[in-house]
Design a protein around this motif. Structure first.
Motif, PDB file in Angstrom:
ATOM      1  N   ARG A  60     -12.847   8.593   3.981  1.00 16.39           N
ATOM      2  CA  ARG A  60     -13.186   8.117   5.253  1.00 16.39           C
ATOM      3  C   ARG A  60     -14.927   8.698   5.636  1.00 16.39           C
ATOM      4  NH1 ARG A  60      -9.508  10.303   8.868  1.00 16.39           N
ATOM      5  NH2 ARG A  60     -11.015   8.896  10.420  1.00 16.39           N
ATOM      6  N   LEU A  61     -14.549   8.487   4.698  1.00 14.67           N
ATOM      7  CA  LEU A  61     -16.082   8.531   4.228  1.00 14.67           C
ATOM      8  C   LEU A  61     -17.103   7.029   4.399  1.00 14.67           C
ATOM      9  CD1 LEU A  61     -19.478   9.874   4.319  1.00 14.67           C
ATOM     10  CD2 LEU A  61     -18.590  10.071   1.794  1.00 14.67           C
ATOM     11  N   SER A  62     -18.130   6.205   5.624  1.00 19.81           N
ATOM     12  CA  SER A  62     -18.449   5.193   5.143  1.00 19.81           C
ATOM     13  C   SER A  62     -20.298   5.827   4.698  1.00 19.81           C
ATOM     14  CB  SER A  62     -18.387   4.625   6.292  1.00 19.81           C
ATOM     15  OG  SER A  62     -17.295   4.232   6.415  1.00 19.81           O
ATOM     16  N   LEU A  63     -20.590   4.349   4.139  1.00 23.96           N
ATOM     17  CA  LEU A  63     -22.312   4.664   3.360  1.00 23.96           C
ATOM     18  C   LEU A  63     -22.613   2.950   3.316  1.00 23.96           C
ATOM     19  CD1 LEU A  63     -21.566   6.917   0.024  1.00 23.96           C
ATOM     20  CD2 LEU A  63     -21.958   7.535   1.789  1.00 23.96           C
ATOM     21  N   TRP A  64     -23.910   3.282   4.612  1.00 25.69           N
ATOM     22  CA  TRP A  64     -24.217   1.714   4.461  1.00 25.69           C
ATOM     23  C   TRP A  64     -25.666   2.028   4.143  1.00 25.69           C
ATOM     24  CZ3 TRP A  64     -22.361  -2.816   7.136  1.00 25.69           C
ATOM     25  CH2 TRP A  64     -21.344  -2.627   7.697  1.00 25.69           C
ATOM     26  N   ASP A  82     -20.516   1.437   1.483  1.00 25.28           N
ATOM     27  CA  ASP A  82     -19.106   1.732   0.621  1.00 25.28           C
ATOM     28  C   ASP A  82     -18.363   2.788   1.197  1.00 25.28           C
ATOM     29  OD1 ASP A  82     -17.499   3.005  -0.931  1.00 25.28           O
ATOM     30  OD2 ASP A  82     -18.920   4.067  -2.126  1.00 25.28           O
ATOM     31  N   MET A  83     -16.650   2.229   1.806  1.00 24.80           N
ATOM     32  CA  MET A  83     -16.494   2.859   3.148  1.00 24.80           C
ATOM     33  C   MET A  83     -15.341   2.923   2.366  1.00 24.80           C
ATOM     34  SD  MET A  83     -16.700  -1.001   5.644  1.00 24.80           S
ATOM     35  CE  MET A  83     -17.070  -2.237   4.462  1.00 24.80           C
ATOM     36  N   GLY A  84     -15.298   3.898   1.256  1.00 21.36           N
ATOM     37  CA  GLY A  84     -14.363   4.743   0.828  1.00 21.36           C
ATOM     38  C   GLY A  84     -13.553   4.095  -0.068  1.00 21.36           C
ATOM     39  N   LEU A  85     -12.613   2.753   0.088  1.00 20.02           N
ATOM     40  CA  LEU A  85     -11.773   1.949  -0.164  1.00 20.02           C
ATOM     41  C   LEU A  85     -12.105   0.400  -1.196  1.00 20.02           C
ATOM     42  CD1 LEU A  85      -8.761   2.722   2.335  1.00 20.02           C
ATOM     43  CD2 LEU A  85      -8.530   3.752  -0.169  1.00 20.02           C
ATOM     44  N   PHE A  86     -13.136   0.754  -0.476  1.00 17.92           N
ATOM     45  CA  PHE A  86     -14.014  -0.761  -1.211  1.00 17.92           C
ATOM     46  C   PHE A  86     -15.279  -0.867  -0.538  1.00 17.92           C
ATOM     47  CE2 PHE A  86     -12.392  -2.032   3.385  1.00 17.92           C
ATOM     48  CZ  PHE A  86     -13.416  -2.767   4.270  1.00 17.92           C
ATOM     49  N   SER A 110     -15.059   0.111  -4.272  1.00 21.06           N
ATOM     50  CA  SER A 110     -16.321   0.928  -4.247  1.00 21.06           C
ATOM     51  C   SER A 110     -16.039   0.949  -5.075  1.00 21.06           C
ATOM     52  CB  SER A 110     -14.814   1.980  -3.690  1.00 21.06           C
ATOM     53  OG  SER A 110     -16.410   2.718  -2.876  1.00 21.06           O
ATOM     54  N   SER A 111     -16.023   1.534  -6.150  1.00 27.33           N
ATOM     55  CA  SER A 111     -16.908   1.752  -7.556  1.00 27.33           C
ATOM     56  C   SER A 111     -17.685   0.957  -8.030  1.00 27.33           C
ATOM     57  CB  SER A 111     -15.637   2.916  -8.739  1.00 27.33           C
ATOM     58  OG  SER A 111     -15.426   0.889  -9.256  1.00 27.33           O
TER      59      SER A 111
END
Length: 291
Positions: A60-64, A82-86, A110-111
């Motif tokens: 649920r964590l989004s990083l931009w 990085d939006m957690g799932l992708f 995401s990885s």
């Protein structure tokens, strides 16, 4: 009538930045004067509700990290997230002469997406696929940032490289979307030097070229809504000083005390009160007002 200064909540005034954005499982909220050293939002305790399983909160964590660069004949938006799932690489260019938008977005695992742990000491945000790339090298404590990127497809190609130098104080906020649900944002105004090539046409920077870097991390609601308006440049007067502003209306649970509305003047900032956005039926006209 109240003076303008009285319209700004005391909680909106910048305070010294603690080392950690999350302390003992709790996010700190407010407006801050410099970069955080640690922004480990996964240490937040129950950020998306007490019934949501803790092991899954990373999804649920989004990083931009994103940047807008304003050239004489166009505007670039470059982002890695990085939006957690992708993850995603995003390149958008608006040609002001043709009133045409070129847009490329590429999803990846995401990885395979790297988001800098902070904006200090040469930390890197980067994502790359076989036909796209965005990379940031962050030295915000020294007021500097480097941006590189590209995208190629069968019809269009874009490449760019810019060196950014900060010209104003930063805008740094941590906004509550819930009791312990942070949305962190840092936005900074820069002068930009470099160039962009679009389909072999070169767009070079000059003394008017400006940029805003937007570092953005948080736990968004399932139904997220974010109105946003930003612009930047140099004021057309005798001194031609740098100038920009940012207006947003997001899902802050307390707009008076926690928002990211700001004016950047060269070497200084001015905080702004909450704003509201109204859109006409076809979304072609936005009206933004404060109270």
């Amino acid at each position: 009538m109240k003076g303008f200064n009285q319209c700004i909540s005391l909680k909106r005034r910048p305070v010294p930045t603690p080392k950690d954005l999350v302390e003992n499982g709790s996010a700190v909220f407010g407006t801050f004067d410099k970069e955080f050293e640690s922004m480990e939002l996964l240490k937040c305790r129950k950020p998306v509700g007490k019934y949501f399983p803790e092991p899954f909160k990373k999804f649920r964590l989004s990083l931009w990290e994103a940047c807008e660069i304003h050239l004489d004949n166009g505007v670039l938006l470059a982002a890695v997230c990085d939006m957690g799932l992708f993850g995603m690489v995003l390149n958008i260019f608006y040609d002001k002469r043709k009133k045409k938008v070129y847009s490329w977005s590429t999803n990846l695992r995401s990885s395979k997406t790297k988001i800098a742990p902070n904006l200090l000491n040469g930390s890197i945000s980067e994502a790359q696929t076989k036909n796209s790339h965005v990379k940031y090298i962050n030295n915000f404590r020294d007021g500097k940032c480097s941006l590189f990127g590209s995208h190629f497809d069968k019809e269009n190609k874009i490449e760019y490289e810019f060196e950014l130098e900060r010209v104003s104080l930063p805008g740094i906020v941590s906004i509550p979307f819930g009791p312990n649900r942070p949305l962190y944002s840092q936005k900074d105004l820069f002068r930009a030097k470099g160039c962009l090539s679009l389909n072999n046409e070169v767009f070079k920077s000059n003394s008017n070229t400006t940029a805003i870097v937007d570092d953005h991390r948080g736990y968004y609601p399932y139904k997220a809504h974010y109105d946003w308006l930003i612009t930047m440049g140099r004021r057309d007067n005798e001194e031609e000083k740098y100038f920009a502003f940012n207006l947003t209306r997001n899902q802050s649970i307390d707009q008076e005390n926690y928002n990211e509305n700001i004016i950047w003047f060269e070497d200084r900032i001015s905080l702004l009160p909450p704003v509201t956005f109204k859109h006409n039926k076809d979304n072609s006209v936005w009206t933004i007002t404060d109270e």
